[in-house]
Design a protein around this motif. Sequence first.
Motif, PDB file in Angstrom:
ATOM      1  N   PHE A 104      -5.882   5.952  -4.637  1.00  0.00           N
ATOM      2  CA  PHE A 104      -4.449   6.262  -4.650  1.00  0.00           C
ATOM      3  C   PHE A 104      -4.126   7.585  -5.349  1.00  0.00           C
ATOM      4  O   PHE A 104      -3.174   8.264  -4.988  1.00  0.00           O
ATOM      5  N   SER A 141       0.824  -1.213   0.000  1.00  0.00           N
ATOM      6  CA  SER A 141       0.000   0.000   0.000  1.00  0.00           C
ATOM      7  C   SER A 141       0.856   1.259   0.000  1.00  0.00           C
ATOM      8  O   SER A 141       0.472   2.286  -0.578  1.00  0.00           O
ATOM      9  N   LEU A 142       2.035   1.189   0.645  1.00  0.00           N
ATOM     10  CA  LEU A 142       2.945   2.338   0.639  1.00  0.00           C
ATOM     11  C   LEU A 142       3.420   2.643  -0.777  1.00  0.00           C
ATOM     12  O   LEU A 142       3.519   3.805  -1.181  1.00  0.00           O
ATOM     13  N   ILE A 143       3.714   1.575  -1.541  1.00  0.00           N
ATOM     14  CA  ILE A 143       4.158   1.756  -2.929  1.00  0.00           C
ATOM     15  C   ILE A 143       3.011   2.300  -3.776  1.00  0.00           C
ATOM     16  O   ILE A 143       3.208   3.196  -4.604  1.00  0.00           O
ATOM     17  N   TYR A 144       1.795   1.765  -3.573  1.00  0.00           N
ATOM     18  CA  TYR A 144       0.632   2.253  -4.316  1.00  0.00           C
ATOM     19  C   TYR A 144       0.436   3.749  -4.063  1.00  0.00           C
ATOM     20  O   TYR A 144       0.223   4.533  -4.996  1.00  0.00           O
ATOM     21  N   ASN A 145       0.506   4.127  -2.791  1.00  0.00           N
ATOM     22  CA  ASN A 145       0.299   5.541  -2.447  1.00  0.00           C
ATOM     23  C   ASN A 145       1.404   6.428  -3.010  1.00  0.00           C
ATOM     24  O   ASN A 145       1.141   7.557  -3.439  1.00  0.00           O
ATOM     25  N   PHE A 146       2.636   5.894  -3.013  1.00  0.00           N
ATOM     26  CA  PHE A 146       3.769   6.662  -3.547  1.00  0.00           C
ATOM     27  C   PHE A 146       3.560   6.973  -5.023  1.00  0.00           C
ATOM     28  O   PHE A 146       3.651   8.123  -5.462  1.00  0.00           O
ATOM     29  N   PHE A 147       3.271   5.934  -5.810  1.00  0.00           N
ATOM     30  CA  PHE A 147       3.050   6.137  -7.238  1.00  0.00           C
ATOM     31  C   PHE A 147       1.762   6.924  -7.492  1.00  0.00           C
ATOM     32  O   PHE A 147       1.682   7.695  -8.449  1.00  0.00           O
ATOM     33  N   LYS A 158       0.595   9.332  -5.638  1.00  0.00           N
ATOM     34  CA  LYS A 158       0.897  10.754  -5.415  1.00  0.00           C
ATOM     35  C   LYS A 158       1.658  11.346  -6.600  1.00  0.00           C
ATOM     36  O   LYS A 158       1.458  12.503  -6.974  1.00  0.00           O
ATOM     37  N   ILE A 159       2.545  10.537  -7.185  1.00  0.00           N
ATOM     38  CA  ILE A 159       3.296  11.013  -8.355  1.00  0.00           C
ATOM     39  C   ILE A 159       2.349  11.267  -9.523  1.00  0.00           C
ATOM     40  O   ILE A 159       2.420  12.308 -10.184  1.00  0.00           O
ATOM     41  N   ALA A 202       2.608  -2.524  -8.890  1.00  0.00           N
ATOM     42  CA  ALA A 202       2.160  -1.308  -8.217  1.00  0.00           C
ATOM     43  C   ALA A 202       1.731  -0.251  -9.230  1.00  0.00           C
ATOM     44  O   ALA A 202       0.679   0.387  -9.076  1.00  0.00           O
ATOM     45  N   MET A 251       7.264  -3.424  -8.614  1.00  0.00           N
ATOM     46  CA  MET A 251       7.054  -2.072  -9.127  1.00  0.00           C
ATOM     47  C   MET A 251       6.038  -2.077 -10.262  1.00  0.00           C
ATOM     48  O   MET A 251       5.161  -1.216 -10.337  1.00  0.00           O
TER      49      MET A 251
END
Length: 223
Positions: free
Chosen positions: A114, A2-8, A10-11, A103, A100
């Motif tokens: 997300f 979920s951290l990776i999902y949220n990171f991408f 936000k990008i 995600a 990656m």
Amino acid sequence: MSLIYNFFGKILGALYGFCGSYGLAILLFSVFAKVIMIPLTYQQTRSSQVMTALAPTVDIINKKYANNAEKRNSETLKLYQRYNYNPLSGCLPTIIQLPMVFALWKVIREPVPFVFESDAIYQTVSQAFLWITNLSVSPLNIFKATQMSGEFFLSLIIPAASAILTVIQQASLGSGNNQMKSMTMIMNVMVLYMGVTLSQAVSLYWTTQTLFGIVQNWVIKKF
């Protein structure tokens, strides 16, 4: 994950805020995804090139020692050591990339929550990009709603382009044996199927990724 999902997410959201077009944001996001994977792609491409170059010699060894598995494996290992080649070097980058890729794929396929806070916002920003009337719907859904309409045929352009580019990309990677050809054919059918059944946002992302991948592969091989 979920951290990776949220990171991408936000990008992608930041790219949308920057350019004001969700379709354009997907294009930029696709390029961004490819750029951050360049080191892994380089290693994978180099490994593929070495394997292609060594393949004729490996075939000779296999024929020469067809009835002696121990000698065949020994000679093949010596060949690999001579050229400092590790058969697993081509697989490792793929394994590293998989989380990656998944995600990135999930964020494009399910942008709520997300990228956007609600489906209503997503539906609003997905309207009209180039000839696409709505990035959030699939060609299959368009067909169900409008049958053989002009909108439906236009929605097939990107899935068709995606399948064609996938063929070109696989050809550029030099997949010559029968097993790889069969896998390529299956993959092309899957790409076309997903392009028709998933949202046009997913198709746009995949097509851009594939096109950039072809260019990237050519540059790596050239220089």
